[in-house]
Design an enzyme around this catalytic site. Structure first.
Site, PDB file in Angstrom:
ATOM      1  N   CYS A 179      28.368  81.462 -17.554  1.00 44.44           N
ATOM      2  CA  CYS A 179      27.161  81.788 -18.332  1.00 44.44           C
ATOM      3  C   CYS A 179      27.412  83.189 -18.889  1.00 44.44           C
ATOM      4  O   CYS A 179      27.007  84.180 -18.304  1.00 44.44           O
ATOM      5  CB  CYS A 179      25.927  81.799 -17.447  1.00 44.44           C
ATOM      6  SG  CYS A 179      25.729  80.291 -16.492  1.00 44.44           S
ATOM      7  N   ALA A 180      28.082  83.253 -19.988  1.00 48.38           N
ATOM      8  CA  ALA A 180      28.732  84.504 -20.360  1.00 48.38           C
ATOM      9  C   ALA A 180      27.949  85.392 -21.324  1.00 48.38           C
ATOM     10  O   ALA A 180      28.186  86.600 -21.377  1.00 48.38           O
ATOM     11  CB  ALA A 180      30.088  84.194 -20.969  1.00 48.38           C
ATOM     12  N   CYS A 187      20.504  88.756 -11.526  1.00 43.82           N
ATOM     13  CA  CYS A 187      19.805  90.036 -11.601  1.00 43.82           C
ATOM     14  C   CYS A 187      18.370  89.815 -11.117  1.00 43.82           C
ATOM     15  O   CYS A 187      17.416  90.325 -11.699  1.00 43.82           O
ATOM     16  CB  CYS A 187      19.869  90.644 -12.992  1.00 43.82           C
ATOM     17  SG  CYS A 187      19.309  89.572 -14.298  1.00 43.82           S
ATOM     18  N   ASP A 228      28.660  79.620 -22.808  1.00 47.29           N
ATOM     19  CA  ASP A 228      27.202  79.770 -22.702  1.00 47.29           C
ATOM     20  C   ASP A 228      26.557  78.585 -23.391  1.00 47.29           C
ATOM     21  O   ASP A 228      27.070  78.071 -24.388  1.00 47.29           O
ATOM     22  CB  ASP A 228      26.724  81.079 -23.337  1.00 47.29           C
ATOM     23  CG  ASP A 228      25.361  81.498 -22.792  1.00 47.29           C
ATOM     24  OD1 ASP A 228      25.317  82.321 -21.869  1.00 47.29           O
ATOM     25  OD2 ASP A 228      24.326  80.974 -23.284  1.00 47.29           O
ATOM     26  N   PRO A 265      25.270  87.775 -23.151  1.00 38.57           N
ATOM     27  CA  PRO A 265      25.890  88.240 -24.395  1.00 38.57           C
ATOM     28  C   PRO A 265      27.277  88.827 -24.213  1.00 38.57           C
ATOM     29  O   PRO A 265      27.860  89.330 -25.169  1.00 38.57           O
ATOM     30  CB  PRO A 265      24.915  89.315 -24.866  1.00 38.57           C
ATOM     31  CG  PRO A 265      24.350  89.864 -23.603  1.00 38.57           C
ATOM     32  CD  PRO A 265      24.257  88.708 -22.650  1.00 38.57           C
ATOM     33  N   GLY A 266      27.827  88.801 -23.047  1.00 40.46           N
ATOM     34  CA  GLY A 266      29.260  89.050 -22.948  1.00 40.46           C
ATOM     35  C   GLY A 266      29.706  90.368 -22.341  1.00 40.46           C
ATOM     36  O   GLY A 266      30.878  90.700 -22.409  1.00 40.46           O
ATOM     37  N   SER A 267      28.794  91.103 -21.720  1.00 40.37           N
ATOM     38  CA  SER A 267      29.248  92.394 -21.187  1.00 40.37           C
ATOM     39  C   SER A 267      30.244  92.197 -20.041  1.00 40.37           C
ATOM     40  O   SER A 267      31.213  92.948 -19.921  1.00 40.37           O
ATOM     41  CB  SER A 267      28.068  93.252 -20.759  1.00 40.37           C
ATOM     42  OG  SER A 267      27.143  92.497 -20.040  1.00 40.37           O
ATOM     43  N   LYS A 268      30.040  91.154 -19.252  1.00 34.00           N
ATOM     44  CA  LYS A 268      30.995  90.930 -18.154  1.00 34.00           C
ATOM     45  C   LYS A 268      32.274  90.276 -18.681  1.00 34.00           C
ATOM     46  O   LYS A 268      33.356  90.549 -18.182  1.00 34.00           O
ATOM     47  CB  LYS A 268      30.352  90.091 -17.048  1.00 34.00           C
ATOM     48  CG  LYS A 268      29.208  90.832 -16.378  1.00 34.00           C
ATOM     49  CD  LYS A 268      28.574  90.057 -15.268  1.00 34.00           C
ATOM     50  CE  LYS A 268      27.272  90.713 -14.839  1.00 34.00           C
ATOM     51  NZ  LYS A 268      26.163  90.497 -15.799  1.00 34.00           N
TER      52      LYS A 268
HETATM   53  C1  SAM Z   1      22.190  86.419 -16.917  1.00 35.28           C
HETATM   54  S1  SAM Z   1      22.614  85.863 -18.459  1.00 35.28           S
HETATM   55  C2  SAM Z   1      24.350  86.097 -18.457  1.00 35.28           C
HETATM   56  C3  SAM Z   1      24.752  87.507 -18.759  1.00 35.28           C
HETATM   57  C4  SAM Z   1      26.227  87.667 -18.998  1.00 35.28           C
HETATM   58  N1  SAM Z   1      26.992  87.213 -17.875  1.00 35.28           N
HETATM   59  C5  SAM Z   1      26.583  89.102 -19.288  1.00 35.28           C
HETATM   60  O1  SAM Z   1      27.012  89.824 -18.408  1.00 35.28           O
HETATM   61  O2  SAM Z   1      26.474  89.519 -20.441  1.00 35.28           O
HETATM   62  C6  SAM Z   1      22.488  84.161 -18.268  1.00 35.28           C
HETATM   63  C7  SAM Z   1      23.034  83.344 -19.421  1.00 35.28           C
HETATM   64  O3  SAM Z   1      23.046  81.997 -19.025  1.00 35.28           O
HETATM   65  C8  SAM Z   1      22.840  81.211 -20.161  1.00 35.28           C
HETATM   66  N2  SAM Z   1      22.443  79.892 -19.679  1.00 35.28           N
HETATM   67  C9  SAM Z   1      21.224  79.428 -19.341  1.00 35.28           C
HETATM   68  N3  SAM Z   1      21.319  78.174 -18.916  1.00 35.28           N
HETATM   69  C10 SAM Z   1      22.627  77.838 -18.976  1.00 35.28           C
HETATM   70  C11 SAM Z   1      23.356  76.667 -18.682  1.00 35.28           C
HETATM   71  N4  SAM Z   1      22.762  75.579 -18.216  1.00 35.28           N
HETATM   72  N5  SAM Z   1      24.676  76.675 -18.898  1.00 35.28           N
HETATM   73  C12 SAM Z   1      25.308  77.770 -19.383  1.00 35.28           C
HETATM   74  N6  SAM Z   1      24.655  78.890 -19.677  1.00 35.28           N
HETATM   75  C13 SAM Z   1      23.344  78.932 -19.465  1.00 35.28           C
HETATM   76  C14 SAM Z   1      21.800  81.949 -20.948  1.00 35.28           C
HETATM   77  O4  SAM Z   1      21.886  81.570 -22.307  1.00 35.28           O
HETATM   78  C15 SAM Z   1      22.227  83.384 -20.688  1.00 35.28           C
HETATM   79  O5  SAM Z   1      23.045  83.819 -21.727  1.00 35.28           O
END
Ligand code: SAM
Length: 927
Positions: free
Chosen positions: A296-297, A440, A328, A299-302
């Protein structure tokens, strides 16, 4: 009121229709962002990061699009869908002349792109516009807002209180009672700004010195500590200031530092990221040859951190053996991710757009297995990051509107999805690999409960890793062993309670024991089916959760799983947001067949142990992942099974007879075929570029050495390879994945892949070059060490002029040697390398990490830079800082005396002129 449209500035009087709409929109945007205390790209990404799904994030991104313009920071939103619309953005106030020009260029370019349907064709632009419309509607969606209806533009400050929140976390014992007040007080303060210096940036050392020598000292004068590197982050690359983003923005004396953060973030030299959000990748222990998936990447900071890790020790011009898949589910957020990671210029990244819980198994079809030399028959990963969607209450300090929205339903509602994603992650993990699960959120239902259920389902095949000795300076707390579930105002201590209260949405895995409550006997007694993970009391009964405490409350179950190995980060420990992390090690293949809520074998009785067979990995429905027929489309199969499980979580997963399994596999296969026919509608195909004539021309024109891997490393996004505009370079590892994907029936929905290396030059002058493909700015660092032709070393004077004026007529070049060299180059794309004056003039020049080079176009009479204005500006500044820091003098050039002219007078070809401004447009790759 004055409002900027993409072309013009219009004035609206209060009587004008639209005045109130526009003013409300701007006011709402500004007000909201001010309350959040953030206003720039980093904020957008962080917002997006912490939001549970696309909604809050996209709303903020849209709002920020309005707001950001007033601060000249529109890059994230500009790059994609959330474009500036007429009457939605205030004109930047009092921009310096150069910045005003940049701003106008951007606006003009955007407008043209919209009108032309985009550079690469209409479809993705249409999608972008749709995304923008969706985003824009969000701005207006709160129509029932009484303040808005009354025309009341005064916004009350965010309320940083929520009684239900306090009651909930007090009861869960999230912190000790004596620290409750400091915990709450910290949550109510705004989060200090944090960022990382990108270790792979060419200017990394310069930036670190600037931070250490210049900003740390100047900021100390402003605050107690000002700025410090985070002691637990390797290499001191992570920094945190004691100022919130709001303070940075508002306090004039911090202006220079704020400008620095914004500019370097935009260029990609630093990444603004919340401190705790930087932690999960650190526990993944990524090596340069690892295959990693970020489930679940966006917006991509990780993802960016992961890319840095695999690229860390790369020699110039070489690529690591590993690769990252960044996935994502949300296509709009994928676009944010693509923009974010474009700054890394990597050939080792594939961006996919799947539901993580149904991420394809990507098995090679059986008939290819023997004939293939790929060395892998299935896409498995050495490392998996599951930074799952969550309720996000750990981000209260930077997203204070969560105070108002918070409710227990947010956490209960995502528990099952989180579990599915994590289980899928473990299935995709190689034996011996590591997976990090993170949220988080502070809620145990999203954290310890998910971890417990994973352990129960996986038995001995997965271990929760004790990482207490890793990153010793990082303050963390052990996971909880005991918690309760709350639903619609009622506390529940066990699944039995949930049944008693008729709460079908509350599943057994939410409780410490994971115990399923079923009615099994006629006499009305309720018996649990299994006793797992929960502490067995001395009298032999399980603490089944229905014991009333002396004070009349329910006693929570206590888990005996090693949940103390989980890590909780609470805000008042080190002035951060809150976070939760668990690290898993996959010891062996996952159990073949599992009952729902089965036993954690370390604790379960021997009967159950026998049921947990070790074998090939199965997904949670017991499907054999090595069986290509059965898992031809893991998505289809998983979906059915997972939905089944979730709709009735207490149901046991049925053990299928071989015949049933076969018919199910056939059904899945049929579905897969259907899907493939219309596969990935709206996503451009990934096609290997094999036009030998073009590739040979490119190779000869730039004198590319044989040592540079060429064959099968280029792809396009256009099935009509005769009209290719952009050619992307992919690493060996990505090449293998693409080949596997073909042999598996294109299961991966790839939205972006590889590094844009060559672009077709379509202008009149471009076509007259012996090679119509120019090198893109992103591709240059990788290619330059392998080039032997079309390179000229410029003296500092001429290099500086090029950056300042973008285009120079040959007679205006100051250095005779450089002029001669440029004149001798073939018409077309070339590379100008800064000659710092102290190197021997080898030809081609020796390229190392400190080499500074830019792509240019050698025309008939002039040399034009093909780098965006903002990059030119940044490069100029970086060069000056580097020379100043090293106490070397950058030759002082009196620009007035040098007879250079404004680019508009020099570049005669409009296409070239345009390209020189936008040569590094970042887009989802397309052709
Ligand atoms: C906590 S954020 C991820 C932040 C990201 N890892 C970062 O560090 O930038 C959760 C992400 O999960 C995505 N998401 C929600 N449901 C999902 C699913 N079933 N499969 C994949 N991604 C999903 C959302 O769109 C969101 O971008």
């Amino acid at each position: 009121m004055t409002v900027a449209s993409s072309f013009a500035t219009v004035s609206l009087s209060e009587e004008d229709e639209g005045f109130r709409k526009v003013s409300c929109c701007i006011q709402k945007a500004q007000n909201k962002i001010e309350k959040v205390g953030e206003e720039d790209e980093g904020a957008t990404l962080d917002e997006a990061h912490c939001s549970p799904g696309p909604h809050l994030a996209e709303e903020c991104a849209t709002l920020k699009d309005v707001h950001c313009l007033s601060h000249r920071m529109a890059k994230v939103t500009n790059a994609y869908d959330l474009q500036v619309r007429p009457n939605e953005g205030p004109i930047p106030a009092a921009l310096p002349r150069t910045k005003m020009r940049l701003f106008m260029h951007k606006q003009l370019r955007k407008q043209q792109q919209e009108e032309m349907g985009g550079r690469g064709g209409g479809r993705s632009k249409r999608t972008q516009r749709k995304h923008f419309r969706d985003g824009r509607e969000n701005v207006w969606k709160n129509k029932s807002d009484p303040q808005q209806e009354n025309g009341n533009d005064h916004w009350a400050p965010f309320v940083v209180d929520n009684a239900a929140f306090e009651e909930y976390y007090k009861e869960q014992g999230i912190v000790r009672p004596e620290e409750w007040d400091s915990f709450m007080a910290c949550l109510r303060t705004t989060l200090p700004a944090a960022f990382r210096v990108n270790s792979s940036s060419q200017f990394c050392t310069d930036l670190m010195s600037q931070l250490e020598d210049e900003f740390t000292k100047t900021l100390q004068a402003e605050g107690t500590e000002g700025l410090r590197s985070l002691p637990w982050y390797p290499g001191n690359f992570a920094w945190q200031s004691t100022f919130s983003r709001m303070q940075l923005r508002k306090n004039k004396s911090l202006g220079r530092f704020h400008e620095f953060l914004k500019q370097e973030n935009e260029i990609g030299n630093i990444t603004r990221q919340e401190a705790v959000s930087m932690i999960p990748p650190l526990f993944l222990d990524v090596h340069r040859d690892h295959f990693v998936i970020d489930m679940c990447a966006a917006p991509g900071s990780k993802t960016f951190q992961l890319l840095e890790m695999i690229h860390q020790e790369s020699e110039v011009g070489s690529l690591p053996g590993g690769m990252i898949v960044a996935n994502d589910v949300d296509v709009k957020r994928c676009n944010l991710l693509i923009h974010q990671t474009k700054r890394m210029s990597t050939a080792n990244l594939v961006v996919t757009n799947h539901e993580a819980q149904h991420f394809p198994g990507c098995h090679m079809k059986k008939d290819h297995v023997n004939g293939s030399e790929l060395g892998m028959t299935q896409l498995l990963f050495d490392r998996v990051l599951c930074d799952v969607p969550c309720s996000g209450d750990g981000t209260l300090r930077k997203a204070p509107d969560i105070w108002r929205k918070w409710g227990v339903g947010m956490a209960n509602g995502v528990h099952c999805l989180q579990l599915q994603i994590a289980m899928r992650g473990l299935t995709l993990l190689k034996t011996g690999g590591r997976m990090v699960y993170s949220t988080c959120s502070m809620n145990p239902v999203e954290n310890e409960a998910v971890v417990s259920e994973i352990l129960r389902r996986c038995g001995d095949s997965v271990e929760l890793v004790d990482v207490s000795s890793e990153l010793p300076q990082l303050i963390r707390r052990p996971g909880l062993k005991s918690w309760k579930v709350r639903d619609k105002g009622v506390w529940l201590a066990s699944h039995k309670d949930a049944c008693k209260h008729g709460r079908s949405g509350i599943v057994p895995s939410m409780f410490p024991s994971g115990q399923v409550h079923v009615e099994t006997s006629d006499d009305g007694n309720e018996k649990p089916t299994t006793i797992t993970g929960a502490e067995i009391l001395e009298d032999g009964n399980s603490n089944n959760g229905d014991v009333d405490a002396a004070d009349g409350g329910l006693v929570a179950e206590v888990s005996s799983l090693p949940l103390e190995r989980c890590m909780r980060f609470v805000p008042h420990d080190q002035n951060t947001g809150a976070f939760f992390i668990a690290v898993f090690h996959k010891i062996s293949h996952l159990p073949a067949l599992q009952t729902k809520s089965n036993k954690h074998s370390r604790e379960s009785n021997s009967d159950n142990d026998k049921k947990v067979k070790q074998g090939e990995d199965k997904d949670i429905n017991g499907m054999d992942l090595s069986d290509e027929e059965a898992t031809a489309d893991a998505g289809v199969i998983d979906k059915e099974s997972d939905e089944d499980e979730d709709s009735n979580p207490s149901k046991k997963v049925r053990v299928q007879s071989p015949n049933k399994a076969q018919s199910r596999a056939d059904k899945a296969n049929d579905k897969r075929k259907l899907q493939i026919q219309g596969r990935w509608y709206g996503v451009d195909p990934v096609v290997f570029f094999k036009d030998d004539a073009i590739l040979t021309r490119i190779k000869e024109f730039y004198g590319i050495k044989e040592s540079f891997p060429f064959s099968n490393h280029f792809i396009t996004r256009n099935s009509d390879t005769s009209h290719v505009k952009r050619i992307y370079y992919i690493s060996e590892s990505v090449k293998n994945v693409v080949e596997l994907n073909f042999l598996a029936g294109e299961q991966l929905k790839i939205t972006s892949i590889g590094l844009k290396m060559f672009e077709r030059q379509t202008s009149k002058e471009g076509v007259s070059s012996p090679c119509v493909f120019r090198i893109s700015s992103e591709g240059l660092p990788l290619l330059l060490p392998h080039m032997t032709k079309q390179i000229a070393c410029a003296s500092p004077v001429d290099f500086k002029h090029l950056l300042q004026y973008k285009s120079i007529k040959f007679p205006d070049l100051v250095d005779d040697g450089f002029r001669e060299k440029v004149s001798a180059l073939s018409l077309g794309c070339c590379v100008v390398v800064l000659n710092k004056g102290n190197e021997s003039s080898s030809d081609p020049p020796v390229v190392d990490k400190s080499t500074i080079a830019i792509g240019c176009w050698k025309g008939r009479s002039s040399l034009a830079v093909m780098v965006t204005p903002i990059d030119c500006e940044e490069l100029l500044e970086r060069i000056m800082v580097r020379f100043e820091t090293k106490k070397e003098s950058f030759p002082d050039v009196n620009c007035d005396n040098a007879q250079v002219k404004e680019d508009s007078e020099i570049v005669d070809d409009p296409q070239l002129k345009e390209d020189s401004k936008t040569s590094v447009d970042v887009e989802v790759n397309k052709d």
